[in-house]
Design a protein around this motif. Structure first.
Motif: not given
Length: 464
Positions: A140-141, A144, A164-165, A167
């Motif tokens: 998932k990075t 970003k 940034q996070s 989901v």
């Protein structure tokens, strides 16, 4: 067959990819001698696109000179200049004067490998305001750096730029399709506070929230967003890996009076995936040629004496995709070949360095003086071409006729911004005879001087 239209934003400068983009648009960086932009044009052709509008910026004339009017690529290409960098949204908005029906968009600096873009046609033929491509990722990075979305079924409810996070595991990529109403939304969009640019994700998010009919297309295959040199390396690796078994490999062996070792070398390198053994005879007076031919090696002759002349003959006489150069004295072995080929998946040249003490066989001709000389010449190249990331510890042997040919070849690769890596390989005692350019201190010194001469000549003649 329906003829569709597309727009490609290709005005990005690629500042994080300097020096590769010092004099070249990022979209014109190459993978296997073909610009990234060309790969994306080929995808658009799968989408039945015939008319393409390319938005260019600094150094945009290079794009125009390469693709011209598109006829060589079975396309009709028009060029639009983005005078100032105002974002991807602004670049797409420049197409308003040329496009009045639904169109595709692919960012010019992204690489797609073995993807299912063609399946996007089914969505494109239906009623929509925008289509966005997403790829499922485990890391998932990566999201970003791009964007993601809130999706129900295949309906996009909203977009989130560089979350940034994250989901979701859906990575938004640079493939879209738009109804022309997007131009009105772009004109009403507010530039982002951070970069003062029109973000296309903000535009799509507004359409999804207020107008709906924004749908997701789920992409399969490999995808790389090319922002850094490491991204280009990864894209190159993925592309070549997917086709590596289609490449042909030739081993080139320059030889001068090597009858005592040539049989061992030919046999050693007659393995998978080698398709051809090419022995370049450089006026041998012994049985080198007869032995090589008896072992089914292809033999060509080079009458002009010299290691460089023999190598040039070999390099010009084969049509192999991958060319491996080795010595005829059995000082190198085929067991290092798999590692070399693996590195070639992301590099343009792989050099086997002989300066790892642990890999030098006792009795091999690599004493302290020769090791020091190799490292010294390598450091000269490293210093003089500091901006090219040269890391040579072993300078081996193009106008050069003798041993300096190898270092000249390395320099020419550096000057054209091709990627070179070096890896430690085994170095063994030669079988019979003696080295033609490093058997004595005097020969070593002369060879070193010839290399130093060509290094300095290439550096101070260079305008790069």
């Amino acid at each position: 067959m329906k003829k569709n239209v597309a727009l490609i934003p290709a005005a990005g400068r690629g500042m994080r990819m300097y020096p590769l983009t010092k004099k070249k648009p990022k979209a014109m960086l190459t993978i296997d001698e073909k610009p990234i932009l060309q790969y994306n044009l080929e995808i658009l052709k799968e989408l039945q696109v015939k008319e393409v509008h390319i938005v260019t910026g600094e150094h945009g004339t290079q794009i125009q000179e390469y693709f011209e009017d598109g006829s060589d690529f079975d396309l009709e290409i028009n060029y639009i200049t983005q005078e100032r960098r105002k974002g991807i949204g602004h670049a797409i908005g420049l197409g308003e004067d040329y496009i009045d029906y639904p169109f595709f968009v692919i960012l010019g600096d992204e690489m797609y490998i073995n993807t299912n873009h063609k399946d996007m046609l089914e969505l494109f033929e239906n009623d929509f305001n925008a289509l966005c491509a997403f790829k499922k990722v485990s890391d998932k990075t990566k999201i970003k750096k791009n964007y993601t979305a809130d999706i129900q079924g295949n309906t996009v409810l909203s977009l989130i730029e560089k979350p940034q996070s994250p989901v979701s595991n859906l990575l938004g990529v640079g493939t879209y399709a738009f109804n022309p109403l997007v131009f009105d939304y772009i004109k009403r969009a507010t530039p982002s506070p951070l970069r003062n640019e029109i973000e296309i994700t903000d535009v799509i998010d507004t359409i999804a929230r207020t107008k709906s009919k924004v749908y997701a297309f789920f992409l399969e295959g490999d995808y790389v967003n090319i922002n850094k040199i490491e991204d280009l390396d990864q894209a190159t690796y993925l592309w070549r890996s997917s086709r590596f078994d289609q490449y042909t490999t030739t081993v080139i062996i320059p030889a001068y009076n090597e009858q005592e070792s040539i049989a061992q070398v030919v046999k050693d390198f007659s393995i998978e995936p080698v398709d051809e053994i090419l022995v370049v005879d450089n006026n041998s007076t012994d049985r080198t040629v007869q032995i090589a031919r008896k072992l089914n090696a292809k033999v060509v002759s080079e009458p002009a004496q010299g290691y460089g002349n023999a190598l040039k003959r070999g390099l010009n006489h084969t049509e192999g995709d991958i060319l491996i150069v080795t010595e005829a004295d059995a000082s190198f072995r085929s067991k290092d070949l798999p590692r070399i080929l693996e590195y070639l998946k992301s590099a343009d040249m792989v050099i086997g360095t002989r300066t790892a003490k642990e890999l030098i066989e006792q009795g091999a001709h690599m004493d302290w003086f020769l090791q020091w000389g190799n490292k010294a010449m390598g450091n000269v190249v490293k210093i003089l071409w500091w901006n090219k990331k040269a890391q040579f510890t072993d300078v081996g042997n193009l106008e050069s006729e003798g041993a300096a040919f190898s270092v000249e070849m390395m320099i020419e690769m550096l000057k054209t911004d091709l990627k070179i890596v070096e890896i430690p390989v085994g170095y063994y005692q030669r079988h019979g005879g003696e080295s033609k350019h490093s058997s004595t201190r005097l020969q070593n010194f002369r060879t070193g001087l010839s290399m130093l001469f060509i290094i300095l000549k290439k550096r101070f003649q260079s305008t790069q």
